[in-house]
Design an enzyme around this catalytic site. Structure first.
Site, short mmCIF file in Angstrom:
data_model
loop_
_atom_site.label_atom_id
_atom_site.label_comp_id
_atom_site.label_asym_id
_atom_site.label_seq_id
_atom_site.Cartn_x
_atom_site.Cartn_y
_atom_site.Cartn_z
N GLU A 67 0.85 -1.17 0.00
CA GLU A 67 0.00 0.00 0.00
C GLU A 67 0.89 1.22 0.00
O GLU A 67 2.01 1.20 0.46
CB GLU A 67 -0.95 0.01 1.20
CG GLU A 67 -0.37 0.48 2.49
CD GLU A 67 0.66 -0.48 3.03
OE1 GLU A 67 1.65 -0.02 3.62
OE2 GLU A 67 0.50 -1.68 2.84
N ARG B 143 9.02 -8.04 13.36
CA ARG B 143 8.86 -7.64 11.96
C ARG B 143 10.18 -7.69 11.20
O ARG B 143 10.21 -7.98 10.01
CB ARG B 143 8.25 -6.24 11.88
CG ARG B 143 7.81 -5.81 10.47
CD ARG B 143 7.05 -4.50 10.54
NE ARG B 143 6.48 -4.11 9.25
CZ ARG B 143 6.94 -3.13 8.48
NH1 ARG B 143 7.99 -2.41 8.86
NH2 ARG B 143 6.36 -2.86 7.32
N ILE C 23 5.93 -5.52 2.17
CA ILE C 23 5.32 -5.77 3.47
C ILE C 23 4.57 -4.50 3.85
O ILE C 23 5.11 -3.39 3.75
CB ILE C 23 6.40 -6.14 4.52
CG1 ILE C 23 5.76 -6.43 5.88
CG2 ILE C 23 7.47 -5.08 4.63
CD1 ILE C 23 6.77 -6.95 6.92
N SER C 24 3.32 -4.64 4.24
CA SER C 24 2.48 -3.48 4.50
C SER C 24 2.93 -2.70 5.73
O SER C 24 3.59 -3.24 6.63
CB SER C 24 1.02 -3.92 4.71
OG SER C 24 0.48 -4.46 3.54
N LYS C 25 2.56 -1.43 5.78
CA LYS C 25 2.88 -0.58 6.92
C LYS C 25 2.25 -1.14 8.19
O LYS C 25 1.11 -1.59 8.16
CB LYS C 25 2.39 0.84 6.68
CG LYS C 25 3.06 1.56 5.54
CD LYS C 25 2.72 3.03 5.53
CE LYS C 25 1.25 3.28 5.28
NZ LYS C 25 0.96 4.73 5.17
#
Length: 270
Positions: free
Chosen positions: A3, A85, A111-113
């Site tokens: 995103e 993460r 990898i999304s926020k």
């Protein structure tokens, strides 16, 4: 699984009810790196160590920031504290792992926020069955990517089925989650638009890619009392929004959240 870093509203974003629509059509993925490059990424991956930005203190600070922005769901916060993460990104990017930013994972995916992941998981917890159980029940994830969100989901559910259409990413996630000994998580390589009817119905469904509409297969596999959250094109088709669907005894109820930008949903697998 990506995103953009667009400005967003503070938690919780408003949800607006709309009438559900019927059909689903796929988009196309952004340009991708060659498959062998992502496979090489997976083979050379070694989890970072040390006490710098990839350590426990940085992860705690990330969670504190999310709390300040309005995340209140304690199981989600606990999962974010528990899952490292930095173990799901390339070692060269470990110093950025706990910043609120998306990071590349290969094949044109990211990898999304953390803020987007936290918001979507928190909204899943507002579903009827999740409120009653105190966890997300049986979860279907569309778009495993690097496996980070699957690891979070495993912390807050009874079982996770996660589907990835790109084989090198599936293999990468399998390697990382196996090394962590992640329980209650089944990874599948296949067409996420079809869901996984043999493992359903699901109490929670979450997607990391958005099409013009939500696939009927997902709606069919959503259990009564369950909740689905996924990006989809807004009316007019000019931008994506988060769409939340609840299955009640009376049928489907759809609500619309904030503007987002994820990679387009695509059928098939490679």
């Amino acid at each position: 699984m990506s995103e953009s870093a667009k400005p967003r509203s503070r938690f919780p974003a408003a949800l607006h009810q709309v009438a559900p629509s019927a059909t689903a059509r796929a988009g196309t993925l952004r340009p991708q790196r060659p498959l062998h490059e992502a496979a090489d990424d997976a083979r050379r991956h070694v989890a970072p160590t040390g006490l710098g930005l990839d350590g426990d203190a940085a992860r705690v600070r990330m969670v504190m920031r999310l709390q300040q922005e309005g995340v209140r769901c304690e199981p989600v916060l606990q999962a974010l504290r528990a899952v490292q993460r930095h173990g799901f990104v390339d070692t060269a990017l470990a110093a950025q792992a706990y910043e609120d930013t998306s990071l590349p994972i290969g094949l044109g995916q990211t990898i999304s926020k953390p803020s987007v992941v936290a918001r979507m998981l928190e909204w899943l917890f507002l579903g009827e069955s999740a409120r009653a159980r105190g966890h997300l029940g049986r979860v279907l994830e569309i778009g495993t990517g690097c496996g980070y969100q699957a690891a979070l989901l495993a912390e807050v559910s009874s079982h996770v089925v996660s589907i990835e259409r790109l084989r090198p990413l599936h293999d990468m996630a399998h390697q990382r989650l196996s090394a962590l000994g992640t329980p209650r998580c089944r990874l599948l390589h296949g067409d996420g638009m079809l869901g996984s009817p043999s493992h359903g119905p699901f109490d929670s469904i979450i997607s990391a890619a958005g099409g013009e509409e939500l696939p009927e297969a997902w709606l069919d596999q959503l259990a009564v009392g369950g909740r689905l959250i996924a990006p989809a094109l807004a009316a007019g088709g000019r931008h994506q929004v988060l769409v939340v669907v609840d299955r009640t005894a009376q049928g489907l109820r759809r609500t619309i959240g904030e503007t987002v930008q994820f990679v387009p949903l695509k059928s098939g697998f490679t």
